[in-house]
Design a protein around this motif. Structure first.
Motif, mmCIF file in Angstrom:
data_model
loop_
_atom_site.group_PDB
_atom_site.id
_atom_site.type_symbol
_atom_site.label_atom_id
_atom_site.label_comp_id
_atom_site.label_asym_id
_atom_site.label_seq_id
_atom_site.Cartn_x
_atom_site.Cartn_y
_atom_site.Cartn_z
ATOM 1 N N UNK A 36 0.959 -1.220 -0.096
ATOM 2 C CA UNK A 36 -0.005 0.161 -0.149
ATOM 3 C C UNK A 36 0.787 1.216 0.003
ATOM 4 N N UNK A 37 1.869 1.236 0.914
ATOM 5 C CA UNK A 37 2.865 2.353 1.009
ATOM 6 C C UNK A 37 3.542 2.622 -0.608
ATOM 7 N N UNK A 38 3.441 1.525 -1.271
ATOM 8 C CA UNK A 38 4.232 1.907 -2.594
ATOM 9 C C UNK A 38 3.275 2.444 -3.691
ATOM 10 N N UNK A 39 2.100 2.561 -3.297
ATOM 11 C CA UNK A 39 1.040 3.132 -4.014
ATOM 12 C C UNK A 39 -0.264 2.470 -4.556
ATOM 13 N N UNK A 40 -0.452 1.063 -3.986
ATOM 14 C CA UNK A 40 -1.640 0.648 -4.538
ATOM 15 C C UNK A 40 -2.224 -0.278 -3.150
ATOM 16 N N UNK A 41 -3.483 0.259 -3.039
ATOM 17 C CA UNK A 41 -4.078 -0.552 -1.928
ATOM 18 C C UNK A 41 -4.666 -1.666 -2.548
ATOM 19 N N UNK A 42 -5.094 -1.803 -3.903
ATOM 20 C CA UNK A 42 -5.574 -3.252 -4.577
ATOM 21 C C UNK A 42 -4.431 -4.008 -4.569
ATOM 22 N N UNK A 43 -3.317 -3.875 -5.068
ATOM 23 C CA UNK A 43 -2.181 -4.582 -5.071
ATOM 24 C C UNK A 43 -1.670 -5.160 -3.512
ATOM 25 N N UNK A 44 -1.909 -4.262 -2.631
ATOM 26 C CA UNK A 44 -1.419 -4.831 -1.398
ATOM 27 C C UNK A 44 -2.519 -5.912 -0.721
ATOM 28 N N UNK A 45 -3.754 -5.616 -1.097
ATOM 29 C CA UNK A 45 -4.671 -6.524 -0.821
ATOM 30 C C UNK A 45 -4.537 -7.722 -1.556
ATOM 31 N N UNK A 46 -4.201 -7.721 -2.714
ATOM 32 C CA UNK A 46 -4.056 -8.962 -3.630
ATOM 33 C C UNK A 46 -2.961 -9.782 -2.768
ATOM 34 N N UNK A 47 -1.788 -9.058 -2.713
ATOM 35 C CA UNK A 47 -0.750 -9.907 -1.826
ATOM 36 C C UNK A 47 -0.847 -10.303 -0.648
ATOM 37 N N UNK A 48 -1.729 -9.681 0.128
ATOM 38 C CA UNK A 48 -1.967 -10.159 1.480
ATOM 39 C C UNK A 48 -2.820 -11.596 1.310
ATOM 40 N N UNK A 49 -3.900 -11.228 0.513
ATOM 41 C CA UNK A 49 -4.713 -12.601 0.130
ATOM 42 C C UNK A 49 -4.143 -13.746 -0.328
ATOM 43 N N UNK A 50 -3.300 -13.352 -1.338
ATOM 44 C CA UNK A 50 -2.231 -14.675 -1.642
ATOM 45 C C UNK A 50 -1.288 -15.291 -0.836
ATOM 46 N N UNK A 51 -0.729 -14.370 0.144
ATOM 47 C CA UNK A 51 -0.135 -14.750 1.099
ATOM 48 C C UNK A 51 -1.016 -15.660 2.127
ATOM 49 N N UNK A 52 -2.268 -15.355 2.505
ATOM 50 C CA UNK A 52 -2.948 -16.219 3.121
ATOM 51 C C UNK A 52 -3.298 -17.499 2.581
ATOM 52 N N UNK A 53 -3.381 -17.215 1.388
ATOM 53 C CA UNK A 53 -3.759 -18.749 0.706
ATOM 54 C C UNK A 53 -2.594 -19.889 0.799
#
Length: 77
Positions: A36-53
């Motif tokens: 998110x700090x790098x500029x993308x809320x959506x990409x941050x959420x995708x990264x988090x969801x993928x890591x949870x998976x």
């Protein structure tokens, strides 16, 4: 994610939480915030969801005969 409070929280149910190391969800929060700090809320959420998976696949793998108890659809509330 609360943009107003500038906060991210990952919640797991008791059964899953008991199977992962302490701090696991904090790692996911850090990952989300870093992206998110790098500029993308959506990409941050995708990264988090993928890591949870990845975490779930490692600690709570699908077994033969498992049934999906919840819908996989995204819906607005």
């Amino acid at each position: 994610v609360s943009l107003f409070e500038r906060r991210v929280e990952v919640l797991a149910d008791e059964g899953i939480n008991a199977k992962v190391e302490p701090g696991t969800w904090d790692e996911v929060v850090r990952l989300i915030l870093d992206v998110i700090r790098r500029g993308s809320l959506a990409d941050g959420l995708v990264a988090g969801i993928e890591r949870c998976g990845d975490i779930l696949a490692a600690h709570v793998p699908i077994r033969a005969g498992d049934t999906n108890e919840l819908s996989n659809t995204v819906r607005e509330v």
